[in-house]
Design a protein around this motif. Sequence first.
Motif, mmCIF file in Angstrom:
data_model
loop_
_atom_site.group_PDB
_atom_site.id
_atom_site.type_symbol
_atom_site.label_atom_id
_atom_site.label_comp_id
_atom_site.label_asym_id
_atom_site.label_seq_id
_atom_site.Cartn_x
_atom_site.Cartn_y
_atom_site.Cartn_z
ATOM 1 N N MET A 1 85.195 55.378 -2.553
ATOM 2 C CA MET A 1 84.056 55.274 -3.466
ATOM 3 C C MET A 1 83.431 56.642 -3.753
ATOM 4 S SD MET A 1 83.771 52.333 -4.643
ATOM 5 C CE MET A 1 82.234 52.480 -5.496
ATOM 6 N N LEU A 2 83.355 57.490 -2.742
ATOM 7 C CA LEU A 2 82.743 58.818 -2.874
ATOM 8 C C LEU A 2 83.647 59.838 -2.195
ATOM 9 C CD1 LEU A 2 79.068 58.012 -1.797
ATOM 10 C CD2 LEU A 2 79.862 58.529 -4.089
ATOM 11 N N PRO A 3 83.701 61.063 -2.713
ATOM 12 C CA PRO A 3 84.473 62.093 -2.008
ATOM 13 C C PRO A 3 83.912 62.267 -0.596
ATOM 14 C CG PRO A 3 83.741 62.892 -4.143
ATOM 15 C CD PRO A 3 83.066 61.577 -3.922
ATOM 16 N N GLY A 4 84.775 62.576 0.328
ATOM 17 C CA GLY A 4 84.312 62.714 1.699
ATOM 18 C C GLY A 4 85.066 63.761 2.485
ATOM 19 N N VAL A 5 84.422 64.246 3.526
ATOM 20 C CA VAL A 5 85.009 65.182 4.473
ATOM 21 C C VAL A 5 84.753 64.646 5.875
ATOM 22 C CG1 VAL A 5 84.655 67.213 3.002
ATOM 23 C CG2 VAL A 5 82.904 66.603 4.677
ATOM 24 N N VAL A 6 85.500 65.171 6.825
ATOM 25 C CA VAL A 6 85.154 64.973 8.222
ATOM 26 C C VAL A 6 84.679 66.337 8.709
ATOM 27 C CG1 VAL A 6 85.972 64.408 10.536
ATOM 28 C CG2 VAL A 6 86.775 63.084 8.583
ATOM 29 N N LEU A 7 83.410 66.391 9.087
ATOM 30 C CA LEU A 7 82.805 67.620 9.567
ATOM 31 C C LEU A 7 83.140 67.796 11.040
ATOM 32 C CD1 LEU A 7 80.784 70.006 9.164
ATOM 33 C CD2 LEU A 7 78.990 68.402 9.899
ATOM 34 N N MET A 8 83.600 68.983 11.384
ATOM 35 C CA MET A 8 83.891 69.321 12.775
ATOM 36 C C MET A 8 82.967 70.473 13.151
ATOM 37 S SD MET A 8 87.991 69.007 12.266
ATOM 38 C CE MET A 8 87.851 69.768 10.646
ATOM 39 N N ALA A 9 81.943 70.162 13.944
ATOM 40 C CA ALA A 9 80.936 71.151 14.321
ATOM 41 C C ALA A 9 80.677 71.038 15.814
ATOM 42 C CB ALA A 9 79.648 70.912 13.527
ATOM 43 N N ARG A 10 80.009 72.051 16.356
ATOM 44 C CA ARG A 10 79.621 72.007 17.762
ATOM 45 C C ARG A 10 78.237 71.385 17.888
ATOM 46 N NH1 ARG A 10 79.475 77.424 20.125
ATOM 47 N NH2 ARG A 10 79.131 78.175 18.019
ATOM 48 N N LEU B 1 81.565 62.263 6.442
ATOM 49 C CA LEU B 1 80.413 62.368 5.545
ATOM 50 C C LEU B 1 80.848 62.325 4.088
ATOM 51 C CD1 LEU B 1 78.712 65.411 7.298
ATOM 52 C CD2 LEU B 1 77.909 63.042 7.385
ATOM 53 N N ALA B 2 80.003 61.750 3.252
ATOM 54 C CA ALA B 2 80.191 61.891 1.812
ATOM 55 C C ALA B 2 79.851 63.344 1.469
ATOM 56 C CB ALA B 2 79.278 60.940 1.052
ATOM 57 N N CYS B 3 80.466 63.848 0.422
ATOM 58 C CA CYS B 3 80.181 65.219 0.009
ATOM 59 C C CYS B 3 80.252 65.311 -1.506
ATOM 60 C CB CYS B 3 81.174 66.193 0.631
ATOM 61 S SG CYS B 3 82.840 66.074 -0.057
ATOM 62 N N ILE B 4 79.732 66.408 -2.007
ATOM 63 C CA ILE B 4 79.869 66.718 -3.427
ATOM 64 C C ILE B 4 80.702 67.992 -3.515
ATOM 65 C CG2 ILE B 4 78.682 67.288 -5.567
ATOM 66 C CD1 ILE B 4 76.212 65.829 -4.446
ATOM 67 N N PRO B 5 81.966 67.860 -3.901
ATOM 68 C CA PRO B 5 82.777 69.073 -4.054
ATOM 69 C C PRO B 5 82.276 69.892 -5.237
ATOM 70 C CG PRO B 5 84.107 67.065 -4.317
ATOM 71 C CD PRO B 5 82.689 66.647 -4.200
ATOM 72 N N GLU B 6 82.216 71.206 -5.061
ATOM 73 C CA GLU B 6 81.779 72.109 -6.119
ATOM 74 C C GLU B 6 82.934 73.044 -6.462
ATOM 75 O OE1 GLU B 6 77.141 72.880 -5.422
ATOM 76 O OE2 GLU B 6 78.395 73.787 -3.886
ATOM 77 N N GLU B 7 82.823 73.687 -7.596
ATOM 78 C CA GLU B 7 83.826 74.677 -7.957
ATOM 79 C C GLU B 7 83.733 75.862 -7.004
ATOM 80 O OE1 GLU B 7 84.135 75.836 -12.029
ATOM 81 O OE2 GLU B 7 83.554 73.841 -12.726
ATOM 82 N N GLY B 8 84.863 76.483 -6.758
ATOM 83 C CA GLY B 8 84.857 77.687 -5.936
ATOM 84 C C GLY B 8 84.903 77.429 -4.446
ATOM 85 N N ALA C 1 70.480 71.807 -6.305
ATOM 86 C CA ALA C 1 71.464 70.984 -5.589
ATOM 87 C C ALA C 1 70.988 69.534 -5.495
ATOM 88 C CB ALA C 1 71.718 71.562 -4.200
ATOM 89 N N TRP C 2 69.683 69.332 -5.301
ATOM 90 C CA TRP C 2 69.139 67.975 -5.208
ATOM 91 C C TRP C 2 69.344 67.233 -6.538
ATOM 92 C CZ3 TRP C 2 68.323 64.421 -1.889
ATOM 93 C CH2 TRP C 2 67.513 63.325 -2.186
ATOM 94 N N GLN C 3 69.120 67.907 -7.653
ATOM 95 C CA GLN C 3 69.347 67.278 -8.960
ATOM 96 C C GLN C 3 70.822 66.923 -9.136
ATOM 97 O OE1 GLN C 3 66.965 66.086 -10.995
ATOM 98 N NE2 GLN C 3 65.705 66.740 -9.268
ATOM 99 N N ALA C 4 71.709 67.794 -8.685
ATOM 100 C CA ALA C 4 73.150 67.495 -8.747
ATOM 101 C C ALA C 4 73.480 66.290 -7.873
ATOM 102 C CB ALA C 4 73.965 68.714 -8.302
ATOM 103 N N ALA C 5 72.849 66.205 -6.714
ATOM 104 C CA ALA C 5 73.079 65.069 -5.807
ATOM 105 C C ALA C 5 72.612 63.762 -6.441
ATOM 106 C CB ALA C 5 72.366 65.304 -4.473
ATOM 107 N N LEU C 6 71.467 63.788 -7.121
ATOM 108 C CA LEU C 6 70.948 62.580 -7.765
ATOM 109 C C LEU C 6 71.831 62.135 -8.931
ATOM 110 C CD1 LEU C 6 67.102 63.213 -7.771
ATOM 111 C CD2 LEU C 6 68.473 61.886 -6.143
ATOM 112 N N ARG C 7 72.379 63.089 -9.670
ATOM 113 C CA ARG C 7 73.315 62.729 -10.749
ATOM 114 C C ARG C 7 74.592 62.123 -10.163
ATOM 115 N NH1 ARG C 7 71.424 67.611 -12.655
ATOM 116 N NH2 ARG C 7 73.268 68.729 -11.925
ATOM 117 N N PHE C 8 75.011 62.671 -9.047
ATOM 118 C CA PHE C 8 76.239 62.240 -8.390
ATOM 119 C C PHE C 8 76.086 60.855 -7.756
ATOM 120 C CE2 PHE C 8 78.822 62.187 -4.482
ATOM 121 C CZ PHE C 8 80.079 62.379 -5.034
#
Length: 156
Positions: free
Chosen positions: A46-55, A67-74, A126-133
């Motif tokens: 349904m939404l693009p996603g990643v698996v975050l690997m952090a300490r 996590l769901a994510c918003i892929p950006e250019e670059g 970024a928040w506006q982009a998230a709301l559009r997404f």
Amino acid sequence: MAPGRRLVRRISSTRTFAKVAPHLIPSMDRAVHRLTRGKVLLSALMLPGVVLMARGARTGLPRTTPLACIPEEGDTWLLIGSNFGRTDHPAWTTNLLAHPDAGISWKGSTVAVRAQLLAGEERAAAWQAALRFWPPYETYQSRVEREIRLFRLVRR
């Protein structure tokens, strides 16, 4: 917009979803991700996603979080710490604040990233982009007094 996606948006905005989803979705995502050797995230249908690997912020131990994510250019990705509209910041955001060098599993590849907490105008854009997404983020924000954390992950 497809009817299925519209239904998911409506359901994901409910308080019941906010109570149930944090317990079910990550567990299902971890299992499917493991079984497919990092190639599939169930929620990413349904939404693009990643698996975050952090300490971990306190322990320093490895933590994995789908996590769901918003892929950006670059080669950057936005992560939104909505926690499904629950009152506390999600633990993964605290982990990134303490240890910004992390990794993600993205479409079957592991990518080294550095997390940047967004603030000011950069956060507002970024928040506006998230709301559009994904408009339900607005519902999540309206339920909580905290400002939802937004991170940009940049390839290292």
